[in-house]
Design a protein around this motif. Structure first.
Motif, short mmCIF file in Angstrom:
data_model
loop_
_atom_site.label_atom_id
_atom_site.label_comp_id
_atom_site.label_asym_id
_atom_site.label_seq_id
_atom_site.Cartn_x
_atom_site.Cartn_y
_atom_site.Cartn_z
N ARG A 1 -5.83 -1.08 11.78
CA ARG A 1 -6.57 -0.65 12.19
C ARG A 1 -6.86 -0.54 13.70
NH1 ARG A 1 -9.13 -4.52 8.95
NH2 ARG A 1 -8.09 -5.96 8.03
N SER B 1 0.34 5.97 7.90
CA SER B 1 -0.87 5.91 8.01
C SER B 1 -1.40 4.54 7.57
CB SER B 1 -1.44 6.75 7.15
OG SER B 1 -0.88 6.79 5.82
N VAL B 2 0.03 4.22 6.22
CA VAL B 2 -0.66 2.97 5.97
C VAL B 2 -0.57 1.51 6.99
CG1 VAL B 2 0.81 1.10 4.41
CG2 VAL B 2 0.33 2.74 3.95
N ASN C 1 0.54 -1.02 -0.57
CA ASN C 1 0.16 0.35 0.34
C ASN C 1 0.75 1.32 -0.22
OD1 ASN C 1 -2.44 -1.43 -0.02
ND2 ASN C 1 -2.22 -2.47 1.88
N ARG D 1 -0.47 2.25 10.32
CA ARG D 1 -2.64 2.24 11.29
C ARG D 1 -3.41 1.23 10.62
NH1 ARG D 1 -2.39 6.90 15.57
NH2 ARG D 1 -4.70 6.42 14.86
N ASN D 2 -3.43 1.91 9.69
CA ASN D 2 -4.89 1.07 8.99
C ASN D 2 -4.19 -0.69 8.97
OD1 ASN D 2 -6.44 2.95 7.42
ND2 ASN D 2 -4.95 3.41 5.78
#
Ligand SMILES: Nc1ncnc2c1ncn2[C@@H]1O[C@H](COP(=O)(O)OP(=O)(O)OP(=O)(O)O)[C@@H](O)[C@H]1O
Ligand SMILES: [Mg+2]
Lengths: 432, 258
Positions: free
Chosen positions: A278, A271-272, A122, A274-275
């Motif tokens: 979750r 951000s990747v 990602n 954290r995604n």
């Protein structure tokens, strides 16, 4: 007194001196001042020696501190550069964290291969991502065992992400990782220990309790980093590592950002991550993205604090030494009051007297300075030779030490010297 | 224009609250190339006057013009240069540097006028030769007799060939023969054009000077031909001494004789 030179009539203004005479006067006065100062210091040997050694020790200490600090800094920066300025390190731990937060970081989940996969899938900005996991293990070859070898698992991206270079043979390929082959690349210390003058490529090592590996390449020697030897290492494919040592150990993801886009890359990685994990918006990151410049900041703060301490010590010694000089000079002026009167009566100007006593002050402080510089430089050299720190003596520090000590003498000598210069000639002559 | 013009010179020393008048209104003019003896009782202010004339001290009031220039207008550096380049001073108490040899003492004023090392040495040796001390050049003052020290002090004053020589009892510690030789040297310098002020207690030496000034309690009481003033001074001293002696005698006999 040659016969031809008749006494000149007293002129309205004093006879003028030509340049040569003025130069000869200044030179003669200086010479006299140095001789007088040397005599005065010899007459009070003990006091002079104490003051000189006081100043010397102070300056030596200051130079020592600065030298060791700059050596520290040099080696730190050199090591930091081995990390690469554009590299981010995704890790459970935050670099430079102190003991108070230890549990917080300890309790975080490890960075795993899932995180790595998520970033590979990602994150668009990174140029390369290398997962790295390491373990301390012993390595055996031909009946010889080496303990505490740094065994690392990684992928083909390792070279790009860390700056290590291959000397001979090849590095691990993607295929090595996917198949989990027994290929390994060894560091220079290992090569030296096992294969002095022999061909290491193709030889088989025992890594850890049971794993057997075939050497496919060797690393170029890297030297020490942060006081640790780095060349006692074996690199094996990540998959082979997990097979041998299990999945318990956390990874470090070494992420190479494109030049000039380190911050954007950092944001994207966060951000990747954290995604992938979750995390809700109100939850804190449970991982850290470390950057070498952050490490540098912490280090700079520490060295700044140490430098401030060093300079404070220097100032305190300077004041103590200065008071010693002042004392020497005040006594000297008292003892030589009549002499000052005689000199003034014979035509010495105020500046001449001033110069004479400043000369004495500067001689004491400069001797202290030289002693200090010699001691400090010697201590620095000793640290350089005896410890792994490259404590090189900065010529700026040496020059600064000499000039500083001369200045010290001038500053603390000026008041007694002025008091001597402004003595009234007759009162000085009558002084008992 | 006179070389030295003293107008209403007053010098008062202050000792705590007490004021000690050393000079009270001195008016003296001395021309170029004069040879003046200054006589007077001990404590009459001779040394004080010499210090002022030698630009070492400043009067409490009054005006001192040296070669037409008011000394109070000169800067400290100019005064130092005048002392170095124009004036030779023989101090009553010699004022030699104790740690320096005779030669170094004599060389000292030459340093301040920028004479090179070699010339300095030559000139200092010559000056010591003049006062017959060639064999004592490397002695320190402590290793010299009183008279020898005095002669080193004289050599130091002469070595700069000053146009104005101020000698405060330069022969006080010398036997009469050596003293005469020194004063003979002064007379030679006088003939070459020097101006000389000589403080002396010896009537014979004062009498030989063309002019003498007599001080009593900081006032000039006589100024004229050396012989006459010296005689007057000797008489005064003699009378005073005699009177004091008689008084002491009388007091003693008064007490002793029942
Ligand atoms: N620094 C001083 N402080 C106080 N009084 C002083 C000082 N110098 C001199 N006097 C006084 O001034 C007076 C004149 O002193 P001065 O030295 O001029 O005498 P003099 O004529 O040279 O005597 P002598 O023949 O003994 O050398 C004396 O009464 C002396 O006590
Ligand atoms: Mg006197």
């Amino acid at each position: 007194m040659s016969e031809s030179a008749l006494p000149l009539p007293l002129a309205t203004r004093p006879r003028q001196m030509g340049f040569r005479r003025k130069a000869a006067r200044v030179f003669g006065e200086l010479r006299e001042a140095v001789a007088q100062a040397a005599y005065a210091l010899r007459a009070h040997r003990l006091r002079a020696t104490l003051t000189i050694s006081g100043i010397g020790l102070g300056i030596a200490m200051l130079i020592g501190i600065l030298t060791v600090l700059s050596g520290f800094q040099v080696s730190f920066l050199r090591q930091l550069n081995t990390l690469g300025p554009n590299t981010l390190f995704v890790h459970k731990w935050k670099w430079g964290v102190n003991g108070n937060d230890w549990w917080k970081y300890k309790n975080r989940p490890h960075v795993t291969q899932l995180d790595w996969r998520a970033l590979e899938a990602n994150a668009n900005l990174p140029e390369a991502i290398a997962p790295i996991v390491s373990n301390d293990a012993s390595v055996t070859y031909g009946g010889k065992e080496l303990k505490h070898v740094d065994v690392r698992g990684s992928t083909s991206k390792y070279l790009e992400a860390t700056g290590w270079q291959i000397r001979r043979g090849r590095f691990l390929t993607d295929l090595d990782h996917e198949l989990g082959t027994d290929a390994c690349v060894i560091g220079a210390d290992l090569e030296e220990a096992f294969f002095k003058g022999q061909e290491p490529l193709g030889q088989r090592l025992k890594v850890g309790p049971s794993t057997r590996c075939t050497i496919v390449g060797t690393f170029v020697r890297k030297g020490n980093a942060f006081g640790q030897p780095q060349d006692l290492r074996v690199l094996i494919p990540l998959s082979a590592f997990t097979r041998s040592f299990g999945l318990k150990r956390g990874l470090v993801l070494s992420v190479v950002a494109p030049a000039g886009k380190v911050t954007q890359t950092e944001d994207e990685v966060i951000s990747v991550m954290r995604n992938a994990r979750r995390l809700r918006p109100d939850q804190e990151d449970n991982f850290s993205v470390n950057r070498q410049d952050k490490l540098l900041q912490g280090f700079n703060q520490m060295t700044l604090a140490l430098n401030v301490v060093g300079v404070l010590i220097g100032i305190i010694t300077a004041i103590v030494g200065g008071i010693g000089i002042m004392n020497i000079l005040l006594v000297s002026v008292k003892e030589r009051t009549r002499e000052i009167g005689v000199r003034r009566a014979l035509g010495a100007r105020r500046t001449t007297i001033l110069l004479q006593f400043l000369c004495e002050a500067v001689m004491v402080s400069a001797m202290g300075g030289f002693v200090g510089v010699a001691l400090g430089a010697g201590a620095g050299k000793l640290v350089d030779v005896l410890t792994p720190f490259p404590a090189s003596v900065d010529p700026k520090v040496v020059i600064g030490g000499c000039l500083g000590s001369i200045l010290l003498g001038a500053i603390f000598g000026i008041w007694p010297a002025l008091s001597a210069a402004f003595l009234h000639p007759i009162e000085a002559l009558r002084y008992e | 224009m006179a070389l030295i013009e003293l107008e209403k010179i007053v010098k008062t020393y202050e000792l705590g609250h007490q004021k000690v008048p050393a000079l009270r209104s001195i008016d003296v003019r001395i021309e170029r190339n004069e040879f003046v003896a200054i006589v007077g009782q001990s404590g009459s202010g001779k040394s004080t006057l010499m210090n002022i004339v030698g630009c070492l001290d400043v009067p409490t009031s009054g005006r001192y013009r040296l070669s037409g220039r008011d000394v109070s207008d000169l800067s400290d550096d100019e005064l130092a240069d005048v002392r170095n380049l124009e004036i030779g001073f023989v101090f009553q108490s010699f004022q030699l540097l104790p740690r320096a040899t005779a030669l170094e003492n004599v060389e000292l004023p030459l340093i301040y006028r920028g004479v090179s090392r070699k010339e300095r040495r030559e000139q200092a040796e010559h000056a010591l030769d003049l006062v017959q001390l060639s064999d004592r050049m490397t002695h320190r003052p402590a290793e010299l007799s009183g008279g020898q020290r005095q002669r080193v002090a004289i050599a130091r004053a002469l070595v700069t060939q000053p146009s104005l020589l101020l000698a405060d009892e330069p022969t006080g510690n010398l036997d009469s023969k050596t003293g005469e030789e020194i004063v003979w040297l002064f007379h030679e310098l006088h003939e070459k054009g020097n101006t000389i002020l000589l403080v002396t207690h010896e009537p014979k030496l004062a009498a030989r000077c063309p002019r003498a000034v007599r001080l009593v309690d900081g006032v000039v009481v006589a100024d004229g031909k050396g012989r006459e003033v010296a005689l007057a001074n000797a008489e005064a001293l003699g009378a005073e001494t005699l009177a004091a002696f008689n008084a002491a005698q009388a007091a003693q006999t008064g007490r002793r004789v029942p």
